[in-house]
Design a protein around this motif. Structure first.
Motif, PDB file in Angstrom:
ATOM      1  N   ALA A  33       0.910  -1.140   0.000  1.00 30.16           N
ATOM      2  CA  ALA A  33       0.000   0.000   0.000  1.00 30.16           C
ATOM      3  C   ALA A  33       0.952   1.193   0.000  1.00 30.16           C
ATOM      4  O   ALA A  33       1.407   1.615   1.053  1.00 30.16           O
ATOM      5  CB  ALA A  33      -0.898  -0.004   1.222  1.00 30.16           C
ATOM      6  N   TYR A  34       1.302   1.664  -1.188  1.00 27.31           N
ATOM      7  CA  TYR A  34       2.343   2.665  -1.340  1.00 27.31           C
ATOM      8  C   TYR A  34       2.127   3.807  -0.373  1.00 27.31           C
ATOM      9  O   TYR A  34       1.006   4.278  -0.259  1.00 27.31           O
ATOM     10  CB  TYR A  34       2.356   3.173  -2.791  1.00 27.31           C
ATOM     11  N   PRO A  35       3.095   4.210   0.380  1.00 26.19           N
ATOM     12  CA  PRO A  35       4.533   3.964   0.345  1.00 26.19           C
ATOM     13  C   PRO A  35       5.005   2.831   1.262  1.00 26.19           C
ATOM     14  O   PRO A  35       6.190   2.738   1.544  1.00 26.19           O
ATOM     15  CB  PRO A  35       5.096   5.287   0.831  1.00 26.19           C
ATOM     16  N   LEU A  36       4.096   1.969   1.726  1.00 25.12           N
ATOM     17  CA  LEU A  36       4.491   0.873   2.616  1.00 25.12           C
ATOM     18  C   LEU A  36       4.345  -0.475   1.924  1.00 25.12           C
ATOM     19  O   LEU A  36       3.451  -0.661   1.106  1.00 25.12           O
ATOM     20  CB  LEU A  36       3.600   0.848   3.866  1.00 25.12           C
ATOM     21  N   ARG A  37       5.229  -1.389   2.295  1.00 27.78           N
ATOM     22  CA  ARG A  37       5.111  -2.772   1.859  1.00 27.78           C
ATOM     23  C   ARG A  37       5.181  -3.620   3.118  1.00 27.78           C
ATOM     24  O   ARG A  37       5.984  -3.348   4.008  1.00 27.78           O
ATOM     25  CB  ARG A  37       6.254  -3.132   0.923  1.00 27.78           C
ATOM     26  N   ALA A  38       4.333  -4.637   3.206  1.00 27.86           N
ATOM     27  CA  ALA A  38       4.343  -5.526   4.363  1.00 27.86           C
ATOM     28  C   ALA A  38       4.685  -6.934   3.903  1.00 27.86           C
ATOM     29  O   ALA A  38       4.071  -7.455   2.973  1.00 27.86           O
ATOM     30  CB  ALA A  38       2.986  -5.519   5.054  1.00 27.86           C
ATOM     31  N   VAL A  39       5.681  -7.528   4.526  1.00 32.44           N
ATOM     32  CA  VAL A  39       6.022  -8.927   4.303  1.00 32.44           C
ATOM     33  C   VAL A  39       5.631  -9.627   5.592  1.00 32.44           C
ATOM     34  O   VAL A  39       6.054  -9.216   6.670  1.00 32.44           O
ATOM     35  CB  VAL A  39       7.536  -9.100   4.031  1.00 32.44           C
ATOM     36  N   PHE A  40       4.786 -10.668   5.491  1.00 27.71           N
ATOM     37  CA  PHE A  40       4.294 -11.287   6.711  1.00 27.71           C
ATOM     38  C   PHE A  40       4.268 -12.806   6.614  1.00 27.71           C
ATOM     39  O   PHE A  40       4.248 -13.370   5.523  1.00 27.71           O
ATOM     40  CB  PHE A  40       2.908 -10.744   7.083  1.00 27.71           C
ATOM     41  N   LEU A  41       4.288 -13.423   7.773  1.00 27.18           N
ATOM     42  CA  LEU A  41       4.336 -14.882   7.862  1.00 27.18           C
ATOM     43  C   LEU A  41       3.645 -15.312   9.148  1.00 27.18           C
ATOM     44  O   LEU A  41       3.943 -14.797  10.223  1.00 27.18           O
ATOM     45  CB  LEU A  41       5.805 -15.333   7.884  1.00 27.18           C
ATOM     46  N   LYS A  42       2.700 -16.267   9.004  1.00 34.98           N
ATOM     47  CA  LYS A  42       2.079 -16.874  10.185  1.00 34.98           C
ATOM     48  C   LYS A  42       2.833 -18.150  10.467  1.00 34.98           C
ATOM     49  O   LYS A  42       3.099 -18.932   9.563  1.00 34.98           O
ATOM     50  CB  LYS A  42       0.612 -17.216   9.898  1.00 34.98           C
TER      51      LYS A  42
END
Length: 128
Positions: A33-42
């Motif tokens: 969601a520009y300007p943020l990027r989220a990398v996630f893992l459960k």
């Protein structure tokens, strides 16, 4: 489970092992969601870990001056702190969620814009 609007040390990813798990295993997901990027893992919850742990990265490539990087990190931290309850329904007691927020823009954004993008990302992560 209602989380208080605080941001404690145990909610931060500080372990290199967890960082490697998040980025190198290939089973994490990514949203932007520009300007943020989220990398996630459960993943399965470890003893003594918080249910949600985050990492904030503002690359030196984007902002050369530490004062600028620190300002953006502060904005991201505050937006997360205020809206982290959006994630409370998406994880069970035996799971933990690791999230890395990465700044993508070369310029500053107003705090309300960062907050809107954070809400968008947290809602989308909660649905996955």
């Amino acid at each position: 489970m209602m989380m208080a609007p605080t941001f404690r040390k145990k909610e931060r990813i500080v372990s290199n092992l967890l960082i490697e798990t998040l980025f190198e295993k290939g089973n994490s997901q990514s949203l932007a969601a520009y300007p943020l990027r989220a990398v996630f893992l459960k993943k399965e919850r470890q003893q003594g870990h918080a249910p949600v742990q985050i990492l904030i990265s503002v690359p030196k490539k984007r902002f050369k001056h530490a004062v600028d990087r620190n300002r953006v990190k502060r904005q991201i931290r505050e937006a997360y702190r205020l809206h982290k309850q959006l994630l409370s329904n998406c994880i069970t007691d035996d799971q933990e969620l690791l999230i890395a927020f990465i700044w993508l823009s070369d310029s500053h954004c107003p705090s309300n814009e960062v907050e809107k993008r954070m809400i968008s990302l947290l809602q989308r992560i909660a649905k996955k």
